[in-house]
Write an enzyme that holds these catalytic residues in place. Structure first.
Site, PDB file in Angstrom:
ATOM      1  N   ALA A   1      -1.541   8.841   0.919  1.00  0.00           N
ATOM      2  CA  ALA A   1      -2.454   7.692   0.985  1.00  0.00           C
ATOM      3  C   ALA A   1      -1.822   6.565   1.790  1.00  0.00           C
ATOM      4  O   ALA A   1      -0.610   6.547   1.991  1.00  0.00           O
ATOM      5  CB  ALA A   1      -2.773   7.210  -0.426  1.00  0.00           C
ATOM      6  N   CYS A   2      -2.646   5.625   2.220  1.00  0.00           N
ATOM      7  CA  CYS A   2      -2.180   4.452   2.952  1.00  0.00           C
ATOM      8  C   CYS A   2      -1.087   3.759   2.133  1.00  0.00           C
ATOM      9  O   CYS A   2      -1.277   3.569   0.934  1.00  0.00           O
ATOM     10  CB  CYS A   2      -3.353   3.487   3.173  1.00  0.00           C
ATOM     11  SG  CYS A   2      -2.911   1.966   4.019  1.00  0.00           S
ATOM     12  N   PRO A   3       0.067   3.388   2.670  1.00  0.00           N
ATOM     13  CA  PRO A   3       0.413   3.365   4.093  1.00  0.00           C
ATOM     14  C   PRO A   3       1.177   4.605   4.568  1.00  0.00           C
ATOM     15  O   PRO A   3       1.766   4.579   5.643  1.00  0.00           O
ATOM     16  CB  PRO A   3       1.326   2.131   4.186  1.00  0.00           C
ATOM     17  CG  PRO A   3       2.102   2.183   2.895  1.00  0.00           C
ATOM     18  CD  PRO A   3       1.140   2.751   1.866  1.00  0.00           C
TER      19      PRO A   3
END
Lengths: 135, 88
Positions: free
Chosen positions: B25-27
């Site tokens: 997932a981000c980042p």
């Protein structure tokens, strides 16, 4: 370096620390200098002896969320994300000396990702011209 | 951020390195891109695989900011292949 981001971390819950780590790592990847100062409960979360344990969620979570991943210990890898920020760019993490004193902590009791103890003036000098966020 | 090459040109590009950031997932994918770009030579292409649909926009913004060339996106099965040419 183009620009900088300065974070005053006060809260010590896993969700707020994860939000802070995401900002720090994103800024480091964007070639921004990142300055972090740890105060009170955020500082407490970086204690060597407790850093790997769960630190709970902010009041914003409001209710137990037993089936949500965010409730699982280790689901929020904020320490790993801070480590990546340090590896990818320039980030300095200071432990506020006043908070060390208030919590009765010695800098040696903190995880080695924390660079040094520091006063507010050195943080503000480093943060000059930068955006400062309080989390 | 507009891509600088046509889809058929994009298909023809062979990346010097592929980073698989699927499931991250981000980042995560952005950090993998930042890490990976240093391991290809200037002028070569890094390909990042991501299952997060915002990765292409984020990597486009990052490329502009740090001075690399965002080439575009190819569709994989349930993920996207984001291509960036190292420019410095």
């Amino acid at each position: 370096m183009s620009g900088s981001l300065s974070l005053v971390l006060f809260s010590g819950t896993d969700d707020k620390l994860m939000a802070a780590a995401t900002l720090a790592a994103g800024a480091a990847a964007m070639d921004q200098q990142v300055n972090v100062i740890l105060m009170f409960w955020a500082l407490d979360a970086f204690r060597k002896d407790r850093i790997a344990t769960a630190h709970g969620l902010a009041y914003d979570a409001a209710r137990p969320r037993p089936n949500e991943p965010v409730e699982n210990v280790g689901a929020l890898p904020w320490l790993e994300t801070f480590r990546q920020a340090k590896e990818l760019g320039e980030m300095t993490i200071r432990a506020c000396s006043g908070s060390l004193d208030a919590l009765g902590l010695d800098p040696d009791e903190l995880d080695p990702i924390v660079d040094s103890a520091g006063g507010i003036a050195s943080f503000l000098m480093a943060a000059e011209g930068s955006q400062i966020l309080f989390i | 951020m507009p891509a600088t090459v046509t889809p058929s040109e994009l298909e023809a590009i062979t990346a010097a390195k592929v980073v698989d950031a699927r499931g991250s997932a981000c980042p995560g994918p952005l950090l993998e891109a930042k890490k990976g770009i240093g391991s290809v030579s200037v002028g070569s292409v890094l390909e990042i695989w991501s299952s997060d649909p915002v990765t292409k926009t984020d990597i486009g913004a990052w490329s502009t900011k740090v001075g690399h060339e965002f080439l575009g996106v190819l569709a994989g099965e349930g993920y996207e292949r984001v291509l960036v040419r190292r420019r410095k």
